[in-house]
Design a protein around this motif. Structure first.
Motif, mmCIF file in Angstrom:
data_model
loop_
_atom_site.group_PDB
_atom_site.id
_atom_site.type_symbol
_atom_site.label_atom_id
_atom_site.label_comp_id
_atom_site.label_asym_id
_atom_site.label_seq_id
_atom_site.Cartn_x
_atom_site.Cartn_y
_atom_site.Cartn_z
ATOM 1 N N LYS A 1 -8.380 2.384 -8.136
ATOM 2 C CA LYS A 1 -7.385 3.440 -7.975
ATOM 3 C C LYS A 1 -6.126 3.130 -8.760
ATOM 4 O O LYS A 1 -5.622 3.974 -9.492
ATOM 5 N N GLU A 2 -5.613 1.924 -8.563
ATOM 6 C CA GLU A 2 -4.257 1.692 -9.062
ATOM 7 C C GLU A 2 -4.166 1.635 -10.574
ATOM 8 O O GLU A 2 -3.124 1.976 -11.119
ATOM 9 N N ILE A 3 -5.219 1.201 -11.254
ATOM 10 C CA ILE A 3 -5.072 1.123 -12.717
ATOM 11 C C ILE A 3 -5.869 2.185 -13.480
ATOM 12 O O ILE A 3 -5.617 2.401 -14.655
ATOM 13 N N THR B 1 -3.449 -6.048 -1.706
ATOM 14 C CA THR B 1 -4.507 -6.993 -2.052
ATOM 15 C C THR B 1 -4.455 -8.238 -1.173
ATOM 16 O O THR B 1 -5.491 -8.786 -0.775
ATOM 17 N N SER B 2 -3.252 -8.677 -0.831
ATOM 18 C CA SER B 2 -3.127 -9.868 0.017
ATOM 19 C C SER B 2 -3.709 -9.588 1.409
ATOM 20 O O SER B 2 -4.303 -10.472 2.036
ATOM 21 N N TYR B 3 -3.535 -8.354 1.871
ATOM 22 C CA TYR B 3 -4.151 -7.955 3.152
ATOM 23 C C TYR B 3 -5.681 -8.064 3.053
ATOM 24 O O TYR B 3 -6.351 -8.565 3.967
ATOM 25 N N LEU C 1 0.447 -13.971 3.920
ATOM 26 C CA LEU C 1 -0.162 -14.070 2.589
ATOM 27 C C LEU C 1 0.639 -13.184 1.657
ATOM 28 O O LEU C 1 0.803 -11.989 1.933
ATOM 29 N N SER C 2 1.125 -13.751 0.566
ATOM 30 C CA SER C 2 1.898 -12.938 -0.371
ATOM 31 C C SER C 2 1.946 -13.599 -1.737
ATOM 32 O O SER C 2 2.390 -14.748 -1.855
ATOM 33 N N GLN C 3 1.493 -12.887 -2.737
ATOM 34 C CA GLN C 3 1.592 -13.395 -4.097
ATOM 35 C C GLN C 3 3.052 -13.673 -4.422
ATOM 36 O O GLN C 3 3.426 -14.776 -4.797
ATOM 37 N N SER C 4 3.883 -12.656 -4.273
ATOM 38 C CA SER C 4 5.279 -12.738 -4.713
ATOM 39 C C SER C 4 6.187 -13.493 -3.741
ATOM 40 O O SER C 4 7.213 -14.034 -4.136
ATOM 41 N N GLY C 5 5.823 -13.465 -2.475
ATOM 42 C CA GLY C 5 6.694 -14.056 -1.458
ATOM 43 C C GLY C 5 7.930 -13.223 -1.180
ATOM 44 O O GLY C 5 8.838 -13.653 -0.468
ATOM 45 N N GLU C 6 7.978 -12.010 -1.726
ATOM 46 C CA GLU C 6 9.172 -11.175 -1.586
ATOM 47 C C GLU C 6 8.886 -9.810 -0.966
ATOM 48 O O GLU C 6 9.793 -8.996 -0.848
ATOM 49 N N THR C 7 7.655 -9.524 -0.620
ATOM 50 C CA THR C 7 7.310 -8.197 -0.117
ATOM 51 C C THR C 7 8.122 -7.854 1.137
ATOM 52 O O THR C 7 8.053 -8.563 2.150
ATOM 53 N N ALA C 8 8.895 -6.769 1.041
ATOM 54 C CA ALA C 8 9.850 -6.436 2.111
ATOM 55 C C ALA C 8 9.142 -6.226 3.448
ATOM 56 O O ALA C 8 9.647 -6.649 4.495
#
Ligand code: F6R
Length: 355
Positions: free
Chosen positions: A238-240, A57-59, A101-108
């Motif tokens: 799709k995802e939900i 989603t951030s993309y 861009l990252s909601q979590s700031g942790e995306t590997a």
């Protein structure tokens, strides 16, 4: 705490107008001037190209933001999926600047890219919802998205916060500020409020078009920035709801995908761009001629008799902020109607810390 809400996702969808106000309070003074550190703006100004790096989603928020950087600020901008950029780095411009861009700031995947570009000595800015997260700490600069905790796996308010903050950045970089962005964002917050107050409409559309077990696939189409919202809308569905969904540039239909249209296939058209509205309608009728079940989400000034949902008019490049909301609600009510766990879809994690 979910409070009165059955699922976090619905609560987070409802919070979006508040999130926008929080961003406006933080990033504008009372006169509508942007409050973003001069060092950040100077670095972006000095760059010959901005590289936006993100996942999921951030993309998609990045794809919308790139148009703002290019069209408002005249800054060449490329958007990359972090897991791709990490192992197949494109030829970089002479003076690149990176925005994560990252909601979590942790995306590997995104962390891998940041590590690489830090090693190469390039500068970067992270826009994230989690202060002190890895991407926050390791980038040269960081700005908060202020969306508040996002608990549902499906990202909603973080997308709106990202596009809003990208618009503020692009506006700050623009020479020519014809638009009063603060005023426009306030109007958009009001528009979002009206859409989220209209939940019954989307529940009914979902029940009719997307919930029935006979619906196996669905399409979102649009042109220009609407095509990027189509990607996000399809991902959410799709995802939900586990409905196979595809989102793409409407003009591409006839180059292959049209073969998938069957009697009753839902095709949702996003129409907010004056230049291409007629063309999207043409593409949509190519699907209805083959039996598709159409639904249009259209800006008021482009609306016609028989359209599905009418959105208020906003600056066309900011349309993603309003048009994404109906698509979030359609995904929500499809998942709910199918009896699924909206907040915790199968096989997925909120923060993706593996590559
Ligand atoms: C979709 C979703 C994911 C995330 C992606 C990136 O609803 O939430 O696609 O957007 O995993 O996560 P962040 O933004 O935390 O880097």
């Amino acid at each position: 705490d979910k409070g009165i809400y059955p699922y976090y996702m619905l609560k987070e969808v409802d919070e979006q107008p508040v999130v926008m106000h929080r961003l406006m309070e933080r990033y504008f003074d009372e006169q509508g001037n942007v409050l973003i550190g001069k060092a950040i703006l100077d670095e972006i100004n000095a760059a010959d190209r901005v590289y936006i790096i993100a996942a999921g989603t951030s993309y998609h928020a990045g794809l919308a933001g790139a148009r703002l950087f290019e069209q408002w600020a005249n800054k060449p901008t490329s958007v990359y999926i972090s897991s791709e950029f990490a192992y197949e780095q494109p030829l970089l411009s002479e003076k690149p600047f990176f925005i994560f861009l990252s909601q979590s700031g942790e995306t590997a995947d995104s962390r891998e890219v940041l590590q690489n570009i830090n090693e190469a000595g390039y500068h970067s800015l992270t826009l994230t919802n989690v202060e002190k997260s890895t991407l926050w700490r390791e980038a040269t600069y960081a700005l908060p998205l202020l969306a508040g905790p996002e608990i549902a796996v499906a990202s909603t308010k973080a997308y709106v916060a990202q596009v809003t903050l990208e618009s503020i950045l692009a506006y700050a970089l623009a020479d020519n500020q014809d638009l009063n962005l603060m005023e426009e964002l306030s109007n958009i917050a009001v528009a979002i409020q009206a859409i989220v107050d209209d939940k019954e409409t989307f529940k009914n559309v979902a029940d009719a078009m997307l919930v029935p077990a006979s619906t196996h696939s669905a399409f979102y189409i649009g042109r220009g920035v609407d095509s990027t919202v189509a990607l996000e809308a399809a991902l959410k569905l799709k995802e939900i709801s586990y409905v196979q969904a595809e989102g793409f540039a409407a003009g591409e239909l006839k180059h292959g995908t049209l073969a998938l249209i069957e009697e009753g296939t839902p095709v949702m058209a996003l129409i907010t761009q004056p230049k291409t509205a007629g063309l999207v309608r043409g593409n949509l009728s190519e699907t209805t001629a083959r039996g598709a079940h159409p639904y249009t989400i259209v800006s008021k000034s482009l609306a016609k008799e028989g359209d599905g949902y009418i959105l208020p008019d906003v600056d066309p490049l900011l349309a993603p902020l309003v048009e994404v909301i109906p698509t979030q609600l359609l995904a929500y009510y499809t998942s709910l109607g199918r009896g699924l766990d909206v907040d915790r879809p199968r096989n997925l994690a909120k923060s993706v810390t593996v590559q």
